[in-house]
Design a protein around this motif. Structure first.
Motif, PDB file in Angstrom:
ATOM      1  N   ASP A 158       0.864  -1.064  -0.134  1.00 21.01           N
ATOM      2  CA  ASP A 158       0.131   0.166   0.191  1.00 21.01           C
ATOM      3  C   ASP A 158       0.853   1.281  -0.090  1.00 21.01           C
ATOM      4  OD1 ASP A 158      -2.266  -1.597  -0.064  1.00 21.01           O
ATOM      5  OD2 ASP A 158      -2.908  -1.077   2.097  1.00 21.01           O
ATOM      6  N   ALA A 159       2.077   1.177   0.754  1.00 19.75           N
ATOM      7  CA  ALA A 159       2.763   2.409   0.824  1.00 19.75           C
ATOM      8  C   ALA A 159       3.364   2.751  -0.709  1.00 19.75           C
ATOM      9  CB  ALA A 159       4.066   2.206   1.829  1.00 19.75           C
ATOM     10  N   MET A 160       3.578   1.665  -1.511  1.00 22.77           N
ATOM     11  CA  MET A 160       4.145   2.087  -2.691  1.00 22.77           C
ATOM     12  C   MET A 160       3.185   2.861  -3.587  1.00 22.77           C
ATOM     13  SD  MET A 160       7.324   0.866  -2.612  1.00 22.77           S
ATOM     14  CE  MET A 160       7.330   1.125  -0.793  1.00 22.77           C
ATOM     15  N   LEU A 161       1.822   2.032  -3.464  1.00 19.87           N
ATOM     16  CA  LEU A 161       0.716   2.729  -4.319  1.00 19.87           C
ATOM     17  C   LEU A 161       0.343   3.984  -3.901  1.00 19.87           C
ATOM     18  CD1 LEU A 161      -1.615  -0.262  -3.922  1.00 19.87           C
ATOM     19  CD2 LEU A 161      -0.229   0.491  -6.112  1.00 19.87           C
ATOM     20  N   GLY A 296      -3.022   8.139 -11.678  1.00 12.89           N
ATOM     21  CA  GLY A 296      -4.160   7.280 -12.270  1.00 12.89           C
ATOM     22  C   GLY A 296      -4.875   8.305 -13.055  1.00 12.89           C
ATOM     23  N   VAL A 297      -5.609   9.558 -12.424  1.00 13.44           N
ATOM     24  CA  VAL A 297      -6.270  10.598 -13.104  1.00 13.44           C
ATOM     25  C   VAL A 297      -5.236  11.045 -14.262  1.00 13.44           C
ATOM     26  CG1 VAL A 297      -7.431  12.801 -13.008  1.00 13.44           C
ATOM     27  CG2 VAL A 297      -7.623  10.886 -11.035  1.00 13.44           C
ATOM     28  N   THR A 411      11.799   0.429 -17.302  1.00  7.39           N
ATOM     29  CA  THR A 411      12.734   1.058 -16.389  1.00  7.39           C
ATOM     30  C   THR A 411      12.378   1.275 -15.001  1.00  7.39           C
ATOM     31  OG1 THR A 411      14.317   2.901 -16.141  1.00  7.39           O
ATOM     32  CG2 THR A 411      11.998   3.244 -17.086  1.00  7.39           C
ATOM     33  N   HIS A 412      11.154   0.997 -14.763  1.00  3.68           N
ATOM     34  CA  HIS A 412      10.444   1.309 -13.314  1.00  3.68           C
ATOM     35  C   HIS A 412      11.059   0.565 -12.307  1.00  3.68           C
ATOM     36  CE1 HIS A 412       7.650   2.107 -16.492  1.00  3.68           C
ATOM     37  NE2 HIS A 412       6.669   2.566 -15.736  1.00  3.68           N
ATOM     38  N   TYR A 420       4.076   1.833  -9.544  1.00  5.11           N
ATOM     39  CA  TYR A 420       3.365   2.979 -10.525  1.00  5.11           C
ATOM     40  C   TYR A 420       2.718   2.294 -11.644  1.00  5.11           C
ATOM     41  CZ  TYR A 420       3.964   6.827 -13.773  1.00  5.11           C
ATOM     42  OH  TYR A 420       3.833   7.724 -14.389  1.00  5.11           O
ATOM     43  N   PHE A 421       2.885   1.045 -11.908  1.00  7.07           N
ATOM     44  CA  PHE A 421       2.314   0.255 -13.046  1.00  7.07           C
ATOM     45  C   PHE A 421       0.705   0.310 -12.974  1.00  7.07           C
ATOM     46  CE2 PHE A 421       6.619  -2.090 -13.568  1.00  7.07           C
ATOM     47  CZ  PHE A 421       6.715  -1.646 -14.855  1.00  7.07           C
ATOM     48  N   PRO A 422       0.085   0.027 -11.823  1.00  6.62           N
ATOM     49  CA  PRO A 422      -1.250  -0.061 -12.031  1.00  6.62           C
ATOM     50  C   PRO A 422      -2.194   1.224 -12.264  1.00  6.62           C
ATOM     51  CG  PRO A 422      -0.308  -1.052  -9.736  1.00  6.62           C
ATOM     52  CD  PRO A 422       0.577  -0.512 -10.290  1.00  6.62           C
TER      53      PRO A 422
END
Ligand code: ZN
Length: 508
Positions: A158-161, A296-297, A411-412, A420-422
């Protein structure tokens, strides 16, 4: 009396706002240096530029976590709910709280380790040699797990998201991806079974780069990109960048002289990001309210213009005759319908950035599942290449030829961007939800697109999304503008109807 109190309240915020503006200025100056690094800087500047950027990042971080900033935030008290100042304080406190929880040692170590890892990743990808990158990724993962411990979310991931999509959570994304998987995987396998013709053939040929550039500029001008507040340059990995103010929002793009779609869609995509940034309320400049609210937005805006506009029939009904004129002799005989089918050709492929609209989210799903596995401890870095290929086969029916085309392609991870991907898929989902609402509220949008006019659409986005900057939480912004929380149903309906029609499938 009330007037005096309000004045005194905003007076109290002045020292805090000045401090936050200075911090923002430092970040914006760093962005100018980053833009230059990725566009015009000579190779010899790499080392010096890394030091300059590190110094600016450290200075901004020190100002943010300083006791002085903490005291100003504490003294600021509360503000009228719903006001700009209340939102500003909420965001500033969140940024400050997050920053003070992370030890300076961890921040510096992450910056150092990722700088080295990025170089190793380029080498590893060039030689398709996972072993060159794996030890670096082990280090990065350990640092990110430590970061997650300090930030203390419900789930370690969650902390990453939270960094990219505030309010998002692993639990919610698991539900979202389950819904998408159930809708998309059967659609892809049904289409794959009937892949015979090469529908994308018209996009391959000899396309003069200057003509590509001129055509792209004409189109994004008609979208509403304001050249007096922006510019376009070339970069290997196209991006959009802003400097904390809607008065200067730049984009980059790249062209492939033998494949038309690369330059066109990169240009539309980045212009979508830029239209968002150019539309933020200018009074938010140099404050925490400036800029897009979440990744996301942000991706919803780029994907909306790239896919819902520029991969649609109304769009090509107007622009295909112009495109043929721009490339005399190359696109003769390619009519509107052929072009529409070409830009929407489905072909499961190895590389995410080259994926078509339908299979794109399966690439993201795969990365999401691997990242969650790493943070839950069910998967180690050593397991990644095999786990990658297994999932590719399961979701897309193909196994990458080598790791360069597989687990090493993005590269992520090398730059520490776990979580980041989601945002990419969240952006796809939100883009349709927003577009559907816009079409209901402004019936002139589609007829406008058929005339090459996008003022109605941009007007709706400005009013409902862009101008608000970071004022609302992402979920609240979506609920305000569409009347309901983020929802995968409109997106799945859109994919089924569009690709069902394109490939003559019976309704599922
Ligand atoms: Zn993007």
């Amino acid at each position: 009396m009330a007037r005096v109190m309000i004045d005194r309240a905003s007076e109290n915020l002045r020292p805090l706002k000045e401090r936050l503006a200075t911090i923002k200025d430092i970040h914006s100056a760093a962005s100018v240096l980053a833009w230059d690094r990725q566009t015009y800087m000579p190779e010899g500047g790499v080392g010096g530029r890394a030091e300059q950027l590190a110094s600016l990042a450290r200075t901004a971080h020190e100002m943010l976590v300083s006791p002085e900033t903490g005291r100003l935030l504490e003294d600021a008290g509360g503000r009228e709910p719903g006001s700009d100042d209340a939102a500003l304080l909420r965001l500033a406190r969140r940024e400050h709280d997050r920053a003070v929880r992370l030890p300076a040692r961890l921040v510096a170590e992450t910056s150092r380790v990722t700088a080295l890892a990025e170089v190793a990743w380029i080498q590893a990808r060039t030689h398709s040699d996972w072993s060159k990158f794996a030890p670096h990724l082990d280090q990065i993962l350990a640092l990110k797990q430590e970061e997650a411990d300090y930030l203390d979310g419900e789930h370690p991931y969650d902390a990453m998201l939270d960094r990219y999509d505030p309010g998002s959570s692993t639990e919610r994304l698991v539900v979202m991806f389950d819904e998408l998987k159930a809708g998309i995987v059967p659609l892809v396998s049904e289409i794959s079974a009937s892949l015979g013709e090469d529908r994308a053939a018209p996009l391959r040929g000899a396309f003069d780069e200057a003509a590509q550039e001129a055509f792209g500029r004409e189109i994004i001008s008609s979208f509403g990109y304001d050249w007096s507040r922006g510019r376009q340059d070339r970069a290997v990995h196209p991006f959009c960048i802003n400097f904390g103010d809607p008065g200067d929002v730049r984009i980059t793009t790249r062209f492939d002289p033998e494949l038309l779609s690369v330059g066109l869609f990169a240009t539309y995509h980045e212009a979508g990001h830029a239209l968002y940034e150019q539309g933020v309320d200018p009074s938010y400049s140099r404050t925490p309210l400036a800029g897009g609210v979440s990744m996301g937005v942000h991706e919803s805006q780029s994907r909306l213009w790239e896919n819902l506009v520029a991969r649609s029939r109304p769009f090509w009904s107007h622009f295909q005759p112009k495109l043929r004129k721009a490339f005399p002799g190359v696109l003769d005989g390619v009519d509107i319908e052929t072009m529409y089918r070409a830009v929407n050709a489905v072909r499961p492929s190895e590389v995410r950035t080259e994926a078509d609209e339908l299979t794109y989210d399966l690439h993201v799903l795969l990365r999401f599942e691997l990242e969650v596995g790493l943070f839950e401890g069910n998967l180690t870095v050593a397991d990644l290449p095999e786990a990658w290929n297994t999932k590719m086969e399961e979701y897309l029916g193909i196994v990458p030829e080598n790791d360069a085309l597989g687990v090493l392609q993005d590269t992520h991870w090398a730059i520490g961007y776990f979580g980041y991907f989601p945002s990419y898929t969240l952006g796809n989902v939100l883009s349709v939800q927003l577009f559907e609402t816009a079409l209901k509220e402004r019936p002139g949008i589609v007829p406008g697109m058929e005339r090459g006019e996008f003022g109605d659409l941009l007007g709706w986005l400005r009013e409902n999304v862009h101008r608000h900057g970071k004022k609302y939480e992402p979920d609240d912004l979506i609920a305000h503008s569409t009347g309901r929380p983020p929802d995968t149903a409109p997106y799945l309906r859109y994919l089924e109807s569009k690709f069902g029609e394109l490939y003559g499938l019976k309704p599922l």
